[in-house]
Design a protein around this motif. Structure first.
Motif, PDB file in Angstrom:
ATOM      1  N   PHE A   1       0.843  -1.200   0.000  1.00  0.00           N
ATOM      2  CA  PHE A   1       0.000   0.000   0.000  1.00  0.00           C
ATOM      3  C   PHE A   1       0.876   1.246   0.000  1.00  0.00           C
ATOM      4  O   PHE A   1       2.097   1.166   0.165  1.00  0.00           O
ATOM      5  N   ARG A   2       0.225   2.383  -0.190  1.00  0.00           N
ATOM      6  CA  ARG A   2       0.919   3.667  -0.157  1.00  0.00           C
ATOM      7  C   ARG A   2       0.245   4.499   0.924  1.00  0.00           C
ATOM      8  O   ARG A   2      -0.982   4.436   1.084  1.00  0.00           O
ATOM      9  N   ILE A   3       1.024   5.262   1.690  1.00  0.00           N
ATOM     10  CA  ILE A   3       0.441   5.995   2.820  1.00  0.00           C
ATOM     11  C   ILE A   3       1.056   7.382   2.948  1.00  0.00           C
ATOM     12  O   ILE A   3       2.233   7.582   2.620  1.00  0.00           O
ATOM     13  N   CYS A   4       0.238   8.313   3.407  1.00  0.00           N
ATOM     14  CA  CYS A   4       0.676   9.689   3.657  1.00  0.00           C
ATOM     15  C   CYS A   4       1.686   9.688   4.812  1.00  0.00           C
ATOM     16  O   CYS A   4       1.389   9.203   5.898  1.00  0.00           O
ATOM     17  N   ARG A   5       2.881  10.247   4.581  1.00  0.00           N
ATOM     18  CA  ARG A   5       3.957  10.138   5.572  1.00  0.00           C
ATOM     19  C   ARG A   5       3.620  10.822   6.901  1.00  0.00           C
ATOM     20  O   ARG A   5       3.902  10.298   7.979  1.00  0.00           O
ATOM     21  N   THR A   6       3.023  12.026   6.859  1.00  0.00           N
ATOM     22  CA  THR A   6       2.763  12.739   8.118  1.00  0.00           C
ATOM     23  C   THR A   6       1.739  11.985   8.980  1.00  0.00           C
ATOM     24  O   THR A   6       1.881  11.910  10.200  1.00  0.00           O
ATOM     25  N   ALA A   7       0.713  11.390   8.335  1.00  0.00           N
ATOM     26  CA  ALA A   7      -0.270  10.607   9.101  1.00  0.00           C
ATOM     27  C   ALA A   7       0.408   9.386   9.723  1.00  0.00           C
ATOM     28  O   ALA A   7       0.129   9.017  10.869  1.00  0.00           O
ATOM     29  N   LEU A   8       1.329   8.763   8.976  1.00  0.00           N
ATOM     30  CA  LEU A   8       2.043   7.586   9.483  1.00  0.00           C
ATOM     31  C   LEU A   8       2.922   7.975  10.680  1.00  0.00           C
ATOM     32  O   LEU A   8       2.946   7.291  11.700  1.00  0.00           O
ATOM     33  N   THR A   9       3.653   9.093  10.542  1.00  0.00           N
ATOM     34  CA  THR A   9       4.543   9.545  11.615  1.00  0.00           C
ATOM     35  C   THR A   9       3.769   9.757  12.912  1.00  0.00           C
ATOM     36  O   THR A   9       4.183   9.310  13.990  1.00  0.00           O
ATOM     37  N   GLU A  10       2.613  10.422  12.802  1.00  0.00           N
ATOM     38  CA  GLU A  10       1.821  10.720  13.999  1.00  0.00           C
ATOM     39  C   GLU A  10       1.309   9.432  14.658  1.00  0.00           C
ATOM     40  O   GLU A  10       1.394   9.259  15.874  1.00  0.00           O
ATOM     41  N   ALA A  11       0.805   8.509  13.831  1.00  0.00           N
ATOM     42  CA  ALA A  11       0.252   7.254  14.373  1.00  0.00           C
ATOM     43  C   ALA A  11       1.349   6.414  15.020  1.00  0.00           C
ATOM     44  O   ALA A  11       1.151   5.833  16.094  1.00  0.00           O
ATOM     45  N   VAL A  12       2.518   6.348  14.388  1.00  0.00           N
ATOM     46  CA  VAL A  12       3.617   5.551  14.959  1.00  0.00           C
ATOM     47  C   VAL A  12       4.057   6.154  16.288  1.00  0.00           C
ATOM     48  O   VAL A  12       4.334   5.433  17.252  1.00  0.00           O
ATOM     49  N   SER A  13       4.087   7.490  16.371  1.00  0.00           N
ATOM     50  CA  SER A  13       4.510   8.103  17.626  1.00  0.00           C
ATOM     51  C   SER A  13       3.507   7.798  18.738  1.00  0.00           C
ATOM     52  O   SER A  13       3.889   7.632  19.901  1.00  0.00           O
ATOM     53  N   GLN A  14       2.214   7.669  18.409  1.00  0.00           N
ATOM     54  CA  GLN A  14       1.224   7.324  19.440  1.00  0.00           C
ATOM     55  C   GLN A  14       1.367   5.878  19.921  1.00  0.00           C
ATOM     56  O   GLN A  14       1.436   5.628  21.120  1.00  0.00           O
TER      57      GLN A  14
END
Lengths: 378, 378
Positions: free
Chosen positions: B3-16
């Protein structure tokens, strides 16, 4: 000893001298802050025997009275608790009163502290300088020279003179050199200097310079540098910084710096730094923090790293390449330290071979250079 | 899985989810982050067996595509390095590709990472809840209740159930209680609750609540709370938080709370806090961190502390005093924790004697209280 002092001026001065106060208790008196109030104002001193910071709060600054002296005198107060108290005191004015047994009262608004002081005669004297060997430079330049070299000193106390930064002065040209024998950083600048003043083999501990960089952080204007036999003094507005010098003869490093190379590349400092920073995420999980560059004639630098059980990374960064294709490996942290110290948007890298030192310089200037020895890999 | 994913959304979710990822390697798979991409979006899960955080990045948010799924699937990636990589990736879009042996490729602009993934079947399943025992409250209220009680839990694992915060729900009134048996904090609030839902002896580990407070930091709006036998789930927009409950019966604390006292004082929260904070500078250097209050009928609280070899402090804080003069000693840190938790400019303190617990409450409300047991001194 009795006087009144502006609390904000006191807080700032205490925070500056605290940077030098010893946290080890091998010499107990050095865990204290020395205070003297005289006809010039309040002098505060902190020291850990390697370095000493002295700050003077003058009687007046601009139109404001800062210190109002009733009786002159000296005392040593316990450093950590004294600086905590000063930071949290209420009110604008602190009344400071010391009795003949150095019991000290600090009174400010509703707060009333009593501290056991120590005999100021037990505190080591600040060295005297005759100001014969003196030159001046802008605080900004001094900070920048420290920042561009200080990280490259050896951190191993066993390396003696290599734990310091060499200062050399000749014909008005000041040079800083630091090396741990795997990497070297050098920065030069012209300074205002009396005729015929030369410095050779003046080596200042890296830790002292790192503290000097911090206390100069907000300073603008010029600073004076004054040398004595085994001490250096840096003097700025109301602030004196003393450091001992390191013994031993600093090695001649001129001959290790390559004059020409097989391959020269020019690349964006920011792009290659970010790329190395990412590759280091993989190499840090490996044993050795090693990353590999392959410079391609077509105009790219391939940045690679791999660690067993973790994974690998491959990036390509556009670059202007002149010369042979070459690949080499190096310590990622050393490369990042050097790239972060470079003050230019573009860097020039001179590669001399797979196993010989390579040179990193700002693309547009010759006054700064960083040298790194590659690492042998399979 | 591709899949392809928006980097900023991924960064925020991983940090949570990283806040829950285990740093201990006793259960190696829990040092990883579990990822599943399905028809709803990308689900990330981090867990340390006590608490689990799950975040969903939906396919779209507002008008923006966040996730573009090619092939659904799951993988577990090493937590620390994966979150470091995500944070430092260049570009706006990350291509994420997992092969049949869980080798994972993350590709974004010029950067190309390969990571060794782990079998997602080995990762513990997230608990299921039937949503029978559920109520809702504003995220702000939940954070505030955690902040006003969580600090008072016991930090000694040997104290079992006292390392958690008791949640009680009766007639729509939610109560949090925490105590380490020297101090107690309690906070109450009305919540939206289905008729006849009551909670008794639900005890949530203090550490889990502290993490919950952090991940709710930026959340506004409402959250759902759902209870199961030995688990609690808190659900907010695209975020699920699970914690195990503590075993054991929480003690009845109602009877220890005094209803009346000898002396009542009203005082500015900020003034008395700053005064105790300063006095603690002296007491911290003593053995016991004890400070002493003397409440005078004329309308002052004297705050005192003394430590041998250091010195002493005396302050007077104006207060409205009703009742007898009294003096008592207590742990300075406990007092500061309670005063910092109070949400009012003025506090009411009910003193019951030199050796019996005293009560701290906001002057204008009864929904929060803090109880501290004094310390016996010579």
């Amino acid at each position: 000893m009795k006087f009144r002092i502006c609390r904000t001026a006191l807080t700032e001065a205490v925070s500056q001298v605290s940077k030098a106060v010893s946290t080890k208790t091998t010499v107990p008196i050095l865990t204290g802050i020395h205070a003297t109030v005289d006809e010039e104002g309040l002098w505060l001193t902190g020291s850990n025997s390697d370095l000493t910071i002295q700050v003077c709060i003058p009687l007046r600054r601009d139109d404001k009275e800062l210190v109002n002296v009733d009786t002159m005198g000296s005392v040593v107060l316990p450093g950590r608790i004294f600086s905590d108290i000063v930071r949290k005191l209420p009110g604008d004015q602190v009344e400071w009163d010391v009795d003949e047994r150095w019991k000290t009262t600090l009174h400010s608004d509703q707060a009333h502290f009593e501290l056991k002081g120590l005999d100021p005669e037990e505190y080591p004297r600040v060295p005297r300088f005759d100001e014969e060997q003196m030159f001046s430079l802008p605080a900004e330049l001094l900070k920048s020279m420290i920042r561009q070299t200080g990280f490259a000193v050896s951190t191993s106390e066993a390396r003696g003179v290599l734990t310091g930064v060499l200062w050399r002065l000749e014909s008005g040209r000041l040079t800083f050199v630091a090396t741990d024998s795997i990497r070297l950083s050098r920065k030069e600048a012209d300074v205002e200097v009396p005729e015929e003043l030369t410095l050779e083999n003046v080596v200042i501990p890296g830790k002292s310079l790192s503290e000097l960089g911090k206390i100069l952080a907000d300073q603008t204007g010029w600073v004076d540098v004054i040398l004595a036999d085994n001490q250096i003094m840096v003097r700025s507005d109301h602030l004196l910084f003393f450091s001992r010098l390191l013994d031993g003869t600093y090695p001649d490093t001129n001959r290790v710096i390559p004059k020409s190379g097989k391959t020269e590349i020019r690349v964006s400092t920011k792009e290659i730094l970010q790329s190395v920073d990412r590759a280091a995420l993989i190499s840090r999980d490996g044993r050795d923090n090693v990353i590999k560059w392959t410079v391609k004639e077509k105009g790219v630098v391939q940045v690679q790293s791999a660690a067993q059980d973790v994974g690998s990374v491959l990036e390509e960064v556009d670059a202007q390449v002149d010369g042979e294709e070459v690949s080499l490996s190096f310590n990622a942290q050393y490369m990042m330290d050097a790239l972060r110290a470079v003050d230019s948007d573009e860097i020039r890298i001179l590669l001399t071979g797979t196993m010989t030192p390579f040179l990193i310089q700002p693309a547009d200037r010759e006054d700064a250079l960083h040298l790194i020895v590659p690492i042998r890999t399979r």
